[in-house]
Every structure is written in C-alpha cells, then in structure tokens.
Design an enzyme around this catalytic site. Structure first.
Site, PDB file in Angstrom:
ATOM      1  N   ASP A 106       0.806  -1.234  -0.095  1.00  0.00           N
ATOM      2  CA  ASP A 106      -0.054  -0.143   0.338  1.00  0.00           C
ATOM      3  C   ASP A 106       1.095   0.913   0.392  1.00  0.00           C
ATOM      4  O   ASP A 106       0.207   2.617   0.333  1.00  0.00           O
ATOM      5  CB  ASP A 106      -1.167   0.200   0.870  1.00  0.00           C
ATOM      6  CG  ASP A 106      -0.343   0.109   2.807  1.00  0.00           C
ATOM      7  OD1 ASP A 106       0.712  -0.456   2.240  1.00  0.00           O
ATOM      8  OD2 ASP A 106      -1.045  -0.125   3.916  1.00  0.00           O
ATOM      9  N   LYS A 157       2.815   3.324  17.059  1.00  0.00           N
ATOM     10  CA  LYS A 157       2.227   4.460  17.856  1.00  0.00           C
ATOM     11  C   LYS A 157       2.800   4.893  18.961  1.00  0.00           C
ATOM     12  O   LYS A 157       1.652   5.126  20.024  1.00  0.00           O
ATOM     13  CB  LYS A 157       1.128   3.743  17.289  1.00  0.00           C
ATOM     14  CG  LYS A 157       0.617   3.693  16.469  1.00  0.00           C
ATOM     15  CD  LYS A 157      -1.119   2.610  16.004  1.00  0.00           C
ATOM     16  CE  LYS A 157      -1.375   1.833  14.502  1.00  0.00           C
ATOM     17  NZ  LYS A 157      -1.201   1.042  14.333  1.00  0.00           N
ATOM     18  N   ASP A 217       1.553   6.226   2.894  1.00  0.00           N
ATOM     19  CA  ASP A 217       1.261   4.937   2.562  1.00  0.00           C
ATOM     20  C   ASP A 217      -0.376   5.262   2.242  1.00  0.00           C
ATOM     21  O   ASP A 217      -0.578   5.852   2.353  1.00  0.00           O
ATOM     22  CB  ASP A 217       1.350   4.590   3.945  1.00  0.00           C
ATOM     23  CG  ASP A 217       0.406   4.914   5.045  1.00  0.00           C
ATOM     24  OD1 ASP A 217      -0.267   4.425   5.258  1.00  0.00           O
ATOM     25  OD2 ASP A 217       0.444   5.734   4.902  1.00  0.00           O
TER      26      ASP A 217
HETATM   27  P1  GTP Z   1      -5.636  -1.708   7.388  1.00  0.00           P
HETATM   28  O1  GTP Z   1      -7.089  -2.571   7.864  1.00  0.00           O
HETATM   29  O2  GTP Z   1      -6.649  -0.611   6.986  1.00  0.00           O
HETATM   30  O3  GTP Z   1      -4.890  -1.976   8.495  1.00  0.00           O
HETATM   31  O4  GTP Z   1      -5.059  -2.376   6.728  1.00  0.00           O
HETATM   32  P2  GTP Z   1      -4.256  -3.623   6.004  1.00  0.00           P
HETATM   33  O5  GTP Z   1      -5.102  -4.997   6.116  1.00  0.00           O
HETATM   34  O6  GTP Z   1      -3.850  -3.572   4.175  1.00  0.00           O
HETATM   35  O7  GTP Z   1      -3.592  -3.191   6.854  1.00  0.00           O
HETATM   36  P3  GTP Z   1      -1.579  -3.324   7.015  1.00  0.00           P
HETATM   37  O8  GTP Z   1      -2.076  -1.209   6.839  1.00  0.00           O
HETATM   38  O9  GTP Z   1      -1.267  -2.411   7.910  1.00  0.00           O
HETATM   39  O10 GTP Z   1      -0.603  -3.915   6.037  1.00  0.00           O
HETATM   40  C1  GTP Z   1       0.337  -3.744   5.305  1.00  0.00           C
HETATM   41  C2  GTP Z   1       0.667  -4.733   3.781  1.00  0.00           C
HETATM   42  O11 GTP Z   1       0.584  -5.771   5.335  1.00  0.00           O
HETATM   43  C3  GTP Z   1      -0.182  -4.557   3.359  1.00  0.00           C
HETATM   44  O12 GTP Z   1      -0.095  -4.533   1.873  1.00  0.00           O
HETATM   45  C4  GTP Z   1      -1.760  -5.379   3.622  1.00  0.00           C
HETATM   46  O13 GTP Z   1      -2.073  -5.858   2.219  1.00  0.00           O
HETATM   47  C5  GTP Z   1      -0.337  -7.133   3.924  1.00  0.00           C
HETATM   48  N1  GTP Z   1      -0.774  -7.563   5.041  1.00  0.00           N
HETATM   49  C6  GTP Z   1      -1.511  -6.989   6.431  1.00  0.00           C
HETATM   50  N2  GTP Z   1      -2.058  -8.167   7.093  1.00  0.00           N
HETATM   51  C7  GTP Z   1      -2.055  -9.419   6.245  1.00  0.00           C
HETATM   52  C8  GTP Z   1      -1.744 -11.143   6.655  1.00  0.00           C
HETATM   53  O14 GTP Z   1      -2.425 -11.444   7.445  1.00  0.00           O
HETATM   54  N3  GTP Z   1      -1.866 -11.082   5.052  1.00  0.00           N
HETATM   55  C9  GTP Z   1      -1.028 -11.610   4.073  1.00  0.00           C
HETATM   56  N4  GTP Z   1      -0.851 -12.033   3.360  1.00  0.00           N
HETATM   57  N5  GTP Z   1      -1.447  -9.452   3.772  1.00  0.00           N
HETATM   58  C10 GTP Z   1      -1.214  -8.594   5.153  1.00  0.00           C
END
Ligand code: GTP
Length: 350
Positions: A106, A157, A217
C-alpha cells in the site's frame, strides 16, 4: 532477484474503496497501485514476484495471471486465514534462498531499490528497513537507530510525549533468507511488533536505509487523494506522465466535445466521453469507458472505470468507484460513491 509483496490485508481504513477491490488493486492514475510498484521494481531488474494474498485473492490473480503480460514471473501464496505481515513472509519461505525484497503493497515511494540493495550488502545486515521521516509519527511504527545506522528500538504508535525518532518504517525491506527460520510458523505474526524486536534480542543486524525522499502509504481515502495530488504536482513521477510538461493526458478512443473545458492537470483513461459544456479539472482522474454528461462540473476528484455522470452532475473532492451512475442532480463535495451506496440512496428516496 525476487520480491515478495504482502497483499492480503483487509484494507479496513480505506473502506468503502476496498469493499470489492483489495487495497493493492485500487487504481493510481488509472492502473492498480500494485502494478505501479511492480513496474518500478522492474526498472531495477527485479522481475520475479511472489504475492502473498488473503483478502479477495481472485481479483489480484485475475488481473496479473502468471505475470507474462507484464514481463514478470508471478507466484501466488494464498492464506486460509490472515497470518499478519510476519506470518505471511514465513508462509512464503520456500520461494526464497537468496536476499529478497519485501513490500507492504500500500505504499508509493521513490526508493532506489538498487541503491538500497547495495546499502544492505555493505552493512552486512540480516534485514534492512527503508525508513522515512514524518512530522507526526504517532500513527506509525517508529525506529530508533545508532550512529552506524543499525536499529536498536522499535516502538509502535508512540504517544506524542514518547516521540524520540521521526523516522518511521516505510514498509519496504530487504531480508536474508536465514531470517525466515526465526519466524514462527502456522500462526499470525506481526513483522513490526514481533519479528523485528525478536531479531534485535537475538543480536541480529537490522540496518536502516534513509534514501527515500518521497513516501506515502495509501491507507485512507485522504491519503489516496493525496497520492494523486502529489503526482499531479510532480512530487512523485510516474514513468509515462509528467504534468509539468503536459497538462492533460488522455488514452486512446477518448472523445472530448468542442464545448467542454479541460482545466489541467487532468488524466483521462481509454474511451472516455466528455459531453458538451462539461468542465473537468483541475486535479481530475477519469477511468476507462466513463461518460461525463452535458454541463457536468468535476474538480479535484478521482473516477474509476465505467462511471457515468448524468447531465448536470457537479462533483468536487469525490472518489467514484467502478460502474457507478451518478444522478444529474448531484451536487457533491467530499463524498465517496460506490454503486451500492447509490442504490441505497435511491432506495431511501423512493
Ligand atoms: P487496514 O485494515 O486499513 O489496517 O489495512 P491492511 O489490512 O492493509 O493492513 P496494513 O496496512 O497494516 O498492512 C500492511 C501491508 O501488509 C498491506 O500491504 C497488507 O495487504 C499486508 N497485510 C496485512 N495483513 C496481512 C495478512 O494477514 N496477510 C497478508 N498476506 N498480507 C497482509
């Protein structure tokens, strides 16, 4: 060289944009964010990609396939349940036997990947983390590092009074494969909260790479709009467009009525039709196969593909997702449209 993209997250903060579209697939200037990031990697000769999927994997797989249409080799590893960022990396272990990149999917950045790799090797690090400086780090994971450029503390955080470092984790890493053995398998693990602090306890070397001067991001709708503004204003360059040189980019098959007014910067996809008397811009993106009706006014807005704005609609600071039909009486500011929301509104009106 190989790169792993973590693309499995739910993207809850970006809802409703992510209701049907996983965050890595939201369009940035008409093409998925993930495609833009893969394209940037390819320029550094990195063309073997592993995608760690979980939420709506089919959307990603249908678009990219085996990668051959994009000049890449793409493998997919789909999780049955979310393993978190660290668990997802562990789950892809079998693909990596040499130094590899890992990315949150992201982010938009101008990281020089070749330089980051050289830095990683020079530092003889187990992991190198790209960091970026932000004014207010309290919504992020902060990293403190020593004079030699090695991390010694991770804090997620921090409250304003706890802030000692303004450098945050930019979500781009280099990993040595030996690190994978140190990540527990079969359960959710956070790379930020668990893997990195554990590596420090085990006296592993985590280097901090600071050569990133643009970073964002795309985690919230505000940031999504910001990303487009930054590209329009030239803070981030995409290979095929430079809005300092040209105010309007339009794809093939696009038709603009002689009495419509375009105020750049504007990006129009393929087969867009703009009808008489419409005013479009500044800072407007219109996706493929969209129709802008007569006398519509749009400014500072992002329309995805197959959108119809009926005659007279007026939008400012809006995001309109695929296949939405916006009523001509709409006078909207700061609204996110999805087809579902429009249906719901019509139902209430009846
Ligand atoms: P929010 O729900 O809004 O916090 O977004 P998010 O689900 O994308 O979480 P976050 O921004 O913390 O994730 C950072 C990156 O890790 C993103 O590219 C997500 O797609 C990826 N990511 C987060 N959790 C997982 C997971 O459980 N499995 C995989 N494969 N990717 C994950």
């Amino acid at each position: 060289m190989k790169a792993l993209f973590l693309v499995g997250g739910l993207g809850t903060r970006l809802r409703p944009l992510t209701d049907r579209t996983p965050k890595p697939m939201v369009p940035v200037m008409g093409r998925p964010l993930l495609e833009r990031n893969m394209e940037a990697l390819k320029q550094h000769g990195i063309d073997e990609i592993v995608l760690s999927t979980c939420y709506r994997p089919e959307v990603i797989e249908q678009y990219f396939g085996d990668g051959s249409d994009f000049g890449l080799k793409i493998d997919y590893v789909c999780e049955e349940f979310p393993l978190g960022t660290g668990g997802a990396i562990k789950n892809c272990e079998k693909y990596f036997d040499d130094t590899f990149f890992v990315f949150n999917a992201d982010i938009l950045s101008n990281i020089n990947f070749s330089e980051m790799l050289r830095y990683h090797k020079r530092k003889k690090a187990d992991v190198t983390i790209a960091v970026t400086r932000v004014e207010n780090p309290s919504a992020y994971g902060v990293i403190e590092y020593d004079a030699d450029g090695y991390a010694y503390l991770f804090k997620e955080k921090p409250a304003p009074h706890e802030v000692v470092s303004h450098f945050i984790n930019a979500g781009a890493y280099l990993f040595e494969p030996s690190v994978l053995r140190r990540i527990p398998a079969g359960r959710p693990v956070s790379v930020e909260r668990e893997v990195f602090p554990n590596l420090l306890e085990q006296a592993r070397k985590i280097a901090v790479y600071k050569g990133c001067n643009y970073w964002l991001d795309i985690g919230t709708p505000e940031k999504y709009i910001q990303a487009h503004k930054d590209i329009f204003e030239g803070q981030l360059h995409l290979p095929e467009m430079n809005f300092h040189e040209r105010a309007v980019y339009s794809g093939p098959g696009t038709h603009i009525s002689g009495t419509a007014v375009l105020r750049g910067p504007v990006y129009l996809g393929r087969n867009v039709r703009i009808e008489a008397g419409a005013t479009v811009g500044p800072h407007v993106v219109i996706g493929d196969n969209s129709l802008i009706g007569k006398k519509c006014k749009i400014a500072n807005s992002i329309l995805w593909n197959d959108v119809v704005l009926e005659d007279g609609a007026n939008l400012s600071e809006c995001i309109v997702t695929d296949a939405s039909i916006v009523d001509g009486t709409s006078r909207m500011k700061h609204v996110i449209y999805t087809p579902e929301m429009i249906k719901a509104a019509k139902h209430l009106a009846i």
